[in-house]
Design a protein around this motif. Structure first.
Motif, PDB file in Angstrom:
ATOM      1  N   THR A  27       0.846  -1.186   0.000  1.00  0.00           N
ATOM      2  CA  THR A  27       0.000   0.000   0.000  1.00  0.00           C
ATOM      3  C   THR A  27       0.884   1.239   0.000  1.00  0.00           C
ATOM      4  O   THR A  27       1.923   1.266   0.661  1.00  0.00           O
ATOM      5  CB  THR A  27      -0.902   0.030   1.255  1.00  0.00           C
ATOM      6  N   VAL A  28       0.467   2.253  -0.746  1.00  0.00           N
ATOM      7  CA  VAL A  28       1.139   3.544  -0.708  1.00  0.00           C
ATOM      8  C   VAL A  28       0.057   4.609  -0.741  1.00  0.00           C
ATOM      9  O   VAL A  28      -0.951   4.478  -1.438  1.00  0.00           O
ATOM     10  CB  VAL A  28       2.135   3.707  -1.883  1.00  0.00           C
ATOM     11  N   VAL A  29       0.233   5.655   0.062  1.00  0.00           N
ATOM     12  CA  VAL A  29      -0.762   6.722   0.147  1.00  0.00           C
ATOM     13  C   VAL A  29      -0.129   8.046  -0.251  1.00  0.00           C
ATOM     14  O   VAL A  29       1.096   8.209  -0.235  1.00  0.00           O
ATOM     15  CB  VAL A  29      -1.361   6.834   1.568  1.00  0.00           C
ATOM     16  N   SER A  30      -0.964   9.000  -0.592  1.00  0.00           N
ATOM     17  CA  SER A  30      -0.491  10.344  -0.919  1.00  0.00           C
ATOM     18  C   SER A  30       0.003  11.032   0.347  1.00  0.00           C
ATOM     19  O   SER A  30      -0.345  10.635   1.464  1.00  0.00           O
ATOM     20  CB  SER A  30      -1.616  11.150  -1.555  1.00  0.00           C
ATOM     21  N   PRO A  31       0.825  12.079   0.215  1.00  0.00           N
ATOM     22  CA  PRO A  31       1.316  12.781   1.404  1.00  0.00           C
ATOM     23  C   PRO A  31       0.208  13.272   2.330  1.00  0.00           C
ATOM     24  O   PRO A  31       0.387  13.279   3.551  1.00  0.00           O
ATOM     25  CB  PRO A  31       2.117  13.948   0.814  1.00  0.00           C
ATOM     26  N   ASP A  32      -0.950  13.672   1.769  1.00  0.00           N
ATOM     27  CA  ASP A  32      -2.036  14.136   2.635  1.00  0.00           C
ATOM     28  C   ASP A  32      -2.945  13.003   3.094  1.00  0.00           C
ATOM     29  O   ASP A  32      -3.913  13.228   3.829  1.00  0.00           O
ATOM     30  CB  ASP A  32      -2.857  15.229   1.943  1.00  0.00           C
ATOM     31  N   GLY A  33      -2.670  11.774   2.654  1.00  0.00           N
ATOM     32  CA  GLY A  33      -3.420  10.612   3.089  1.00  0.00           C
ATOM     33  C   GLY A  33      -4.739  10.378   2.382  1.00  0.00           C
ATOM     34  O   GLY A  33      -5.442   9.414   2.683  1.00  0.00           O
ATOM     35  N   HIS A  34      -5.093  11.206   1.420  1.00  0.00           N
ATOM     36  CA  HIS A  34      -6.405  11.095   0.773  1.00  0.00           C
ATOM     37  C   HIS A  34      -6.446  10.028  -0.321  1.00  0.00           C
ATOM     38  O   HIS A  34      -7.494   9.426  -0.566  1.00  0.00           O
ATOM     39  CB  HIS A  34      -6.816  12.446   0.183  1.00  0.00           C
ATOM     40  N   ILE A  35      -5.327   9.821  -1.019  1.00  0.00           N
ATOM     41  CA  ILE A  35      -5.287   8.835  -2.100  1.00  0.00           C
ATOM     42  C   ILE A  35      -4.535   7.605  -1.616  1.00  0.00           C
ATOM     43  O   ILE A  35      -3.425   7.715  -1.086  1.00  0.00           O
ATOM     44  CB  ILE A  35      -4.614   9.411  -3.364  1.00  0.00           C
ATOM     45  N   LYS A  36      -5.125   6.458  -1.811  1.00  0.00           N
ATOM     46  CA  LYS A  36      -4.524   5.198  -1.374  1.00  0.00           C
ATOM     47  C   LYS A  36      -4.471   4.237  -2.557  1.00  0.00           C
ATOM     48  O   LYS A  36      -5.472   4.007  -3.235  1.00  0.00           O
ATOM     49  CB  LYS A  36      -5.345   4.585  -0.246  1.00  0.00           C
ATOM     50  N   VAL A  37      -3.286   3.681  -2.816  1.00  0.00           N
ATOM     51  CA  VAL A  37      -3.091   2.704  -3.886  1.00  0.00           C
ATOM     52  C   VAL A  37      -2.667   1.383  -3.260  1.00  0.00           C
ATOM     53  O   VAL A  37      -1.701   1.338  -2.486  1.00  0.00           O
ATOM     54  CB  VAL A  37      -2.017   3.167  -4.892  1.00  0.00           C
ATOM     55  N   ASP A  38      -3.398   0.349  -3.576  1.00  0.00           N
ATOM     56  CA  ASP A  38      -3.063  -0.998  -3.111  1.00  0.00           C
ATOM     57  C   ASP A  38      -2.577  -1.818  -4.295  1.00  0.00           C
ATOM     58  O   ASP A  38      -3.276  -1.921  -5.308  1.00  0.00           O
ATOM     59  CB  ASP A  38      -4.283  -1.684  -2.503  1.00  0.00           C
ATOM     60  N   PHE A  39      -1.396  -2.411  -4.163  1.00  0.00           N
ATOM     61  CA  PHE A  39      -0.880  -3.339  -5.167  1.00  0.00           C
ATOM     62  C   PHE A  39      -0.991  -4.753  -4.612  1.00  0.00           C
ATOM     63  O   PHE A  39      -0.740  -4.986  -3.423  1.00  0.00           O
ATOM     64  CB  PHE A  39       0.579  -3.035  -5.496  1.00  0.00           C
ATOM     65  N   PHE A  40      -1.348  -5.705  -5.478  1.00  0.00           N
ATOM     66  CA  PHE A  40      -1.459  -7.089  -5.005  1.00  0.00           C
ATOM     67  C   PHE A  40      -1.358  -8.031  -6.191  1.00  0.00           C
ATOM     68  O   PHE A  40      -1.423  -7.619  -7.359  1.00  0.00           O
ATOM     69  CB  PHE A  40      -2.782  -7.301  -4.265  1.00  0.00           C
ATOM     70  N   LEU A  41      -1.176  -9.311  -5.898  1.00  0.00           N
ATOM     71  CA  LEU A  41      -1.187 -10.360  -6.904  1.00  0.00           C
ATOM     72  C   LEU A  41      -2.523 -11.085  -6.840  1.00  0.00           C
ATOM     73  O   LEU A  41      -3.009 -11.410  -5.756  1.00  0.00           O
ATOM     74  CB  LEU A  41      -0.040 -11.351  -6.673  1.00  0.00           C
ATOM     75  N   SER A  42      -3.107 -11.337  -8.001  1.00  0.00           N
ATOM     76  CA  SER A  42      -4.402 -12.023  -8.063  1.00  0.00           C
ATOM     77  C   SER A  42      -4.229 -13.513  -7.785  1.00  0.00           C
ATOM     78  O   SER A  42      -3.126 -14.001  -7.505  1.00  0.00           O
ATOM     79  CB  SER A  42      -5.007 -11.830  -9.446  1.00  0.00           C
ATOM     80  N   ASP A  43      -5.326 -14.257  -7.896  1.00  0.00           N
ATOM     81  CA  ASP A  43      -5.276 -15.707  -7.707  1.00  0.00           C
ATOM     82  C   ASP A  43      -4.301 -16.382  -8.663  1.00  0.00           C
ATOM     83  O   ASP A  43      -3.737 -17.430  -8.347  1.00  0.00           O
ATOM     84  CB  ASP A  43      -6.670 -16.313  -7.909  1.00  0.00           C
ATOM     85  N   GLN A  44      -4.132 -15.801  -9.832  1.00  0.00           N
ATOM     86  CA  GLN A  44      -3.192 -16.354 -10.809  1.00  0.00           C
ATOM     87  C   GLN A  44      -1.862 -15.614 -10.787  1.00  0.00           C
ATOM     88  O   GLN A  44      -1.092 -15.679 -11.738  1.00  0.00           O
ATOM     89  CB  GLN A  44      -3.802 -16.299 -12.209  1.00  0.00           C
ATOM     90  N   ASN A  45      -1.622 -14.919  -9.686  1.00  0.00           N
ATOM     91  CA  ASN A  45      -0.378 -14.163  -9.499  1.00  0.00           C
ATOM     92  C   ASN A  45      -0.171 -13.112 -10.583  1.00  0.00           C
ATOM     93  O   ASN A  45       0.940 -12.879 -11.057  1.00  0.00           O
ATOM     94  CB  ASN A  45       0.823 -15.109  -9.422  1.00  0.00           C
ATOM     95  N   GLU A  46      -1.273 -12.451 -10.941  1.00  0.00           N
ATOM     96  CA  GLU A  46      -1.210 -11.352 -11.896  1.00  0.00           C
ATOM     97  C   GLU A  46      -1.003 -10.035 -11.144  1.00  0.00           C
ATOM     98  O   GLU A  46      -1.708  -9.766 -10.170  1.00  0.00           O
ATOM     99  CB  GLU A  46      -2.514 -11.273 -12.687  1.00  0.00           C
ATOM    100  N   PRO A  47      -0.071  -9.206 -11.572  1.00  0.00           N
ATOM    101  CA  PRO A  47       0.082  -7.892 -10.946  1.00  0.00           C
ATOM    102  C   PRO A  47      -1.218  -7.101 -11.076  1.00  0.00           C
ATOM    103  O   PRO A  47      -1.795  -7.009 -12.166  1.00  0.00           O
ATOM    104  CB  PRO A  47       1.210  -7.238 -11.751  1.00  0.00           C
ATOM    105  N   SER A  48      -1.676  -6.534  -9.967  1.00  0.00           N
ATOM    106  CA  SER A  48      -2.956  -5.830  -9.949  1.00  0.00           C
ATOM    107  C   SER A  48      -2.878  -4.665  -8.969  1.00  0.00           C
ATOM    108  O   SER A  48      -2.021  -4.621  -8.087  1.00  0.00           O
ATOM    109  CB  SER A  48      -4.085  -6.778  -9.531  1.00  0.00           C
TER     110      SER A  48
END
Length: 697
Positions: A28-49
């Protein structure tokens, strides 16, 4: 190289398990003000998402990332995470020229290092930079044993929306951006209906239901989104294919006739895929996200180029009072007319003068069967003395702007690139307008593919080498590269003013320029050529007209940003017209820019403070609806009094039947003043605001 002022950089590296749990959010990475949040993860088939939230509202649902490759397995699944790197950067850098003197570059970074489980163990890194006003992410192909080059046939970057948003869009044409913007629901996008081969002056191709970027949206909850790309280098331009049923977009790179999108040696990085996110339409324009995602400038200064207003031999050809080619009824690019233009420029303190049609080859421009290498970029027509025009201009303090129309013959232009730029260098000419109308030579290439991206870069490199700034027409879209290469001063890439003179569809409607600032202009400066005073186009084009009032035309010098603004109308339409004073006064290089109020497609109000002075200029325009706006001048210094000069629509002005009716008023104002501005249908208001003492002096 310009060194940024770094306030703080904090780097932390986290090592994580090489066998992450499926279906769990890994990073997870968030914006400096905390309003925008990006979650990176691998799917069931280990696909970047990834997915994106804004103020806890999901904006981008689970979206996959990856590539299709020629003669190789896709890079899309079966990945594991080797490690994750996080950092924070907060710096300020100065613009050589631009909308603001200083730019803050503040973001949090997440870098995910991936490796396939397969025997090849191919590696791919994904980097996110998250700002308070949006995010960018790119793919990085690191140096590795089992992959030394790739041929990309598709990039599968997804943007899965969570609603049927209101969208301002143009078709994903592989050759032109010169369309009117559509305003529809996402589910109503239909780009293919605009593909009508042979109906446009240039080459066009729309292979699928896709949109070009920047494409801007508004959610039902009032959040504004704009999707684009930054730092487009040695890669294909990106359109976005739309799935109107699933409310989904996917990157659709511009290819060639062989269906090759990108050929690259490894290591390399892709352009950034960008999403601007704001609660307020004006913040999209004030954002510097696209610029910040480009590298710092390769030069410290550009003493040979100054932002300027310029006149030119150009509008004549569009309204039929002149010709580009020497064999025409009246060849406009002649020495006598050029000198008249220079005299007019000197009289009104305009610093440049453009001449189109000066060089041999225009008489063959329309011959599509024999278009190869017919333009000569160093040989003028017999009635145009290039050296004398340059000399005369310099004696009057007016710089000649060179013109290179290539007719999209890239092979022919590149053969002459050295000699053409050497001629400019020898004559001390420091800017050129380039053009690429027509079918690309070599055949099988398109204006927005990797081949042409590299050509446009080649011209920028030549400009740096010879100290010539580039204003490109029929260009690749702006992606913020002007930060790295400030010689990229402006570009077209929009349905411009000339369409009002010769299109058979009624020209550009009044709403056009209330949309362009929130779409095309988010990429960078726009050469639209505002300032036509004879908006009725009488007596030259009885079936055409410009669908704005004269006051609207004045306001465009503030609303539409460019460091080179043309004063394009015929000289006689400016003479003895008091409205010309605003064009003389208005700045072209800015210390601050503020979008005071706006609603996309309806109206926009912009204020800019001129660099090096305390002068402010304000422009506001509306669509086909008249309206009254209240504008608070709280951006002014609180301890100063100013004189505001207002160029306004009259009460009976109207873009169709009374477009040139305006009035000028003066009043004393300060930071507490609230102006009530009436805008006629298709109208506007332009205001110069100067410190009282300076005006009195």
């Amino acid at each position: 190289m310009r060194a940024p002022i770094v306030k703080s950089i904090i780097c932390i590296i986290f090592l994580v398990s090489c066998t992450p749990k499926k279906n769990s959010i890994e990073t997870t990475v968030v914006s400096p003000d905390g309003h925008i949040k990006v979650d990176f993860f691998l799917s069931d088939q280990n696909e970047p998402s990834y997915l994106v939230q804004y103020k806890k509202e999901k904006l981008i649902d689970s979206s996959k990332l990856g590539f299709e490759l020629k003669d190789a397995l896709p890079l899309s699944k079966n990945f594991k995470i080797l490690n994750v790197q996080k950092s924070t950067t907060d710096e300020t850098w100065s613009m050589i020229w631009g909308e603001d003197a200083q730019v803050r570059n503040h973001y949090n970074t997440l870098k995910v290092v991936l490796e396939e489980h397969s025997e090849l163990k191919r590696k791919l890194n994904i980097i996110f930079k998250v700002y308070n006003d949006g995010l960018g992410f790119r793919y990085e192909f690191p140096e590795q044993k089992n992959l030394d080059h790739i041929v990309i046939t598709d990039e599968n970057t997804e943007f899965n929306l969570v609603g049927d948003h209101k969208v301002w869009w143009i078709p994903g044409d592989w050759d032109i951006y010169e369309y009117l913007y559509n305003t529809t629901k996402f589910s109503e996008i239909d780009a293919l209906k605009y593909y009508k081969p042979g109906t446009h002056l240039g080459q066009t191709y729309i292979p699928e239901n896709a949109v070009n970027t920047p494409v801007t949206m508004k959610t039902d909850s009032g959040v504004y989104l704009s999707f684009h790309e930054a730092d487009l280098t040695d890669y294909a331009g990106m359109t976005l294919a739309v799935d109107t049923l699933k409310l989904k977009m996917k990157s659709a790179l511009v290819g060639n006739k062989q269906n090759i999108k990108v050929i690259q040696e490894i290591p390399f990085e892709t352009p950034w895929r960008t999403i601007q996110i704001t609660d307020r339409a004006g913040d999209l324009i004030e954002s510097k996200l696209i610029l910040n995602l480009n590298d710092p400038s390769v030069i410290d200064s550009m003493p040979y180029f100054k932002p300027m207003k310029y006149v030119g031999i150009w509008w004549d050809m569009h309204i039929g009072t002149g010709n580009w080619d020497y064999s025409g009824k009246y060849h406009a690019a002649n020495t006598v007319y050029a000198k008249k233009m220079i005299d007019f420029a000197e009289a009104h303190n305009f610093q440049g003068m453009l001449v189109e049609g000066w060089n041999t080859g225009w008489e063959k421009w329309w011959d599509k069967k024999n278009k190869k290498e017919h333009f000569d970029f160093v040989t003028p027509y017999p009635d145009y003395n290039l050296e004398e025009v340059v000399r005369y201009g310099k004696s009057k303090g007016v710089e000649l702007i060179m013109h290179h129309e290539t007719s999209a013959d890239i092979i022919g232009y590149e053969k002459q690139l050295d000699t053409a730029f050497a001629l400019m260098q020898s004559l001390d000419i420091h800017s050129v307008k380039t053009g690429y109308v027509g079918r690309i030579i070599p055949e099988g290439e398109y204006h927005h593919g990797q081949y042409m991206v590299n050509h446009y870069q080649k011209v920028l490199d030549k400009g740096l080498e010879t100290q010539v700034a580039i204003n490109a027409h029929e260009p690749i879209k702006a992606t913020g590269k002007r930060r790295t290469y400030p010689v990229a001063i402006a570009r077209e890439g929009v349905r411009g003013q000339e369409y009002n003179a010769w299109s058979n569809d009624g020209g550009n409607p009044p709403e056009h320029l209330t949309i362009v600032p929130f779409t095309r202009m988010l990429g960078g400066p726009i050469d639209y050529t505002p300032g036509i005073f004879n908006t009725s186009l009488n007596p030259y084009k009885e079936h055409n007209q410009i669908n704005t009032t004269l006051a609207h035309q004045l306001a465009l010098y503030v609303v539409l940003y460019s460091p080179v603004q043309m004063v394009p109308d015929l000289i006689k339409h400016y003479e003895n017209n008091p409205a010309l004073q605003f064009i003389e006064d208005v700045g072209v290089d800015w210390n601050k820019t503020k979008v005071l109020d706006a609603e996309i497609g309806d109206f926009i109000t912009v204020a800019r403070q001129e660099k090096g002075t305390q002068n402010w200029f304000l422009g506001t325009i509306t669509d086909e609806n008249k309206r009254t706006l209240k504008v608070t001048l709280d951006f002014l210094d609180s301890d100063r009094t100013y004189i505001a000069k207002l160029y306004k629509d009259t009460s009976d002005a109207h873009y169709l039947n009374n477009p040139e009716a305006y009035q000028i008023e003066e009043q004393e104002v300060d930071s507490k003043t609230v102006l009530e501005l009436y805008l006629a249908a298709g109208g506007g208001c332009a205001i110069s605001i100067m410190p009282k003492n300076n005006v009195n002096e």
